[in-house]
Write an enzyme that holds these catalytic residues in place. Sequence first.
Site, PDB file in Angstrom:
ATOM      1  CG  LEU A  47     -45.948 -11.125  67.118  1.00 30.09           C
ATOM      2  CD1 LEU A  47     -46.031 -12.152  66.376  1.00 30.09           C
ATOM      3  CD2 LEU A  47     -45.678  -9.671  66.016  1.00 30.09           C
ATOM      4  CG  HIS A  51     -49.040  -7.672  64.253  1.00 30.22           C
ATOM      5  ND1 HIS A  51     -48.946  -7.743  65.985  1.00 30.22           N
ATOM      6  CD2 HIS A  51     -47.875  -7.067  64.219  1.00 30.22           C
ATOM      7  CE1 HIS A  51     -48.095  -6.516  66.392  1.00 30.22           C
ATOM      8  NE2 HIS A  51     -47.487  -5.986  64.956  1.00 30.22           N
ATOM      9  CD  GLN A  75     -40.329   2.889  64.201  1.00 26.78           C
ATOM     10  OE1 GLN A  75     -39.659   1.707  63.723  1.00 26.78           O
ATOM     11  NE2 GLN A  75     -41.787   1.857  64.566  1.00 26.78           N
ATOM     12  CE  LYS A 165     -52.513   0.266  65.138  1.00 26.76           C
ATOM     13  NZ  LYS A 165     -51.639   2.031  65.667  1.00 26.76           N
ATOM     14  CB  VAL A 192     -57.152  -5.856  63.157  1.00 29.09           C
ATOM     15  CG1 VAL A 192     -58.055  -7.043  63.193  1.00 29.09           C
ATOM     16  CG2 VAL A 192     -57.316  -6.718  61.368  1.00 29.09           C
TER      17      VAL A 192
HETATM   18  O1  PAF Z   1     -45.165  -0.971  61.760  1.00 30.51           O
HETATM   19  C1  PAF Z   1     -44.235  -1.338  62.394  1.00 30.51           C
HETATM   20  O2  PAF Z   1     -44.288  -2.699  63.396  1.00 30.51           O
HETATM   21  C2  PAF Z   1     -43.123  -1.024  62.895  1.00 30.51           C
HETATM   22  O3  PAF Z   1     -43.298   0.585  62.165  1.00 30.51           O
HETATM   23  C3  PAF Z   1     -42.112  -1.233  61.560  1.00 30.51           C
HETATM   24  C4  PAF Z   1     -42.775  -1.789  60.354  1.00 30.51           C
HETATM   25  C5  PAF Z   1     -41.987  -3.080  62.106  1.00 30.51           C
HETATM   26  C6  PAF Z   1     -40.706  -0.993  61.221  1.00 30.51           C
HETATM   27  O4  PAF Z   1     -40.094  -1.355  62.937  1.00 30.51           O
END
Ligand code: PAF
Length: 322
Positions: A47, A51, A75, A165, A192
């Site tokens: 974080l 965040h 992903q 972003k 940010v």
């Molecule tokens: O932006 C991110 O950190 C990720 O793509 C998310 C939205 C948490 C999905 O895993």
Amino acid sequence: MSEVIIEPLGRAPLMETASNLSGLRFTINEWKRAGHSIALVPTMGNLHDGHISLLNRARDIADRTVLSIFVNPIQFGRGEDYDKYPSTLAEDKNKLEKYGLDLLFTPDLKQLYPGGTAIDTRINVPGLSDMLCGKSRPEHFSGVATVVSKLLINVQPDAALFGEKDYQQLLVIKRMVHDLCMPVEVIGMPVVREPDGLAISSRNAYLTKEERKKAPAIFKILKTAADQLRYRKKRMDEIEKEAVTKLEETGFRPEYVSIRRTEDLRGPSADDTQLSILLAAWLGSARLIDNVKVRLSASAAEKIISPLPSRGEGKRVIPSPT
Ligand code: PAF
């Protein structure tokens, strides 16, 4: 005069945690029964101030806040940074205790992918997912849409917050929520930046000291491009090309620089006035992305679009890594 004791503002700092879906659902059900509104901040951990800006907004708009930390394998493409993605759970928890959160959700792979990730149900948002970053990361947005839909289904938030972003990601999620008729408001929050302009990202940690000094050039190049667009100095294809050349000269390996409609990331036409310049570029082992918005006066829009260059995928310069 009696002593004034200053208490921290806000709710009790004690944060609940859940690492499985039944624990999460138990708390969510209690909150729903009590009539509380809920805001969700999905993250992959590590974080940072980006965040925290999402969390602060979440606390402003809802009675209860949930933040999830899950590094979502589907992903990441083959050869990408899944294995080395920074994990800092202890520090993350300290930050969350400090800033105030109601529930931290930290599922493991089995919780979110009970049938594994080889042959499982996926969400695909066509069109938006295939352009820009989707060209070099073909599975990426389907992976994001799938995991975010699982989080939305289980947390049942009134609102979910994402950083601008990752602007393309934000639009993919908005489209998914719209198309699947999900009863949640998706809120995008401004990028940010570090004091030198570099967009804050977990992947900045991959930069060496030397690369970190070069990295803010991205924002400078974007700002110059934005001025050229706003003050009608050049045609769009020329602006994109010049930005690519400047990135190369600074030591980046640009993937694309592209001027798009802010609304849906399509190529602009003469009457579009809300535009975004989006960029992805490698610096060493870090793939960095950034974007800026540009609002045009109607006459400026007409002038720089014409003659309309090929509105394909912007300048793609290097083949994507596998
Ligand atoms: O932006 C991110 O950190 C990720 O793509 C998310 C939205 C948490 C999905 O895993």
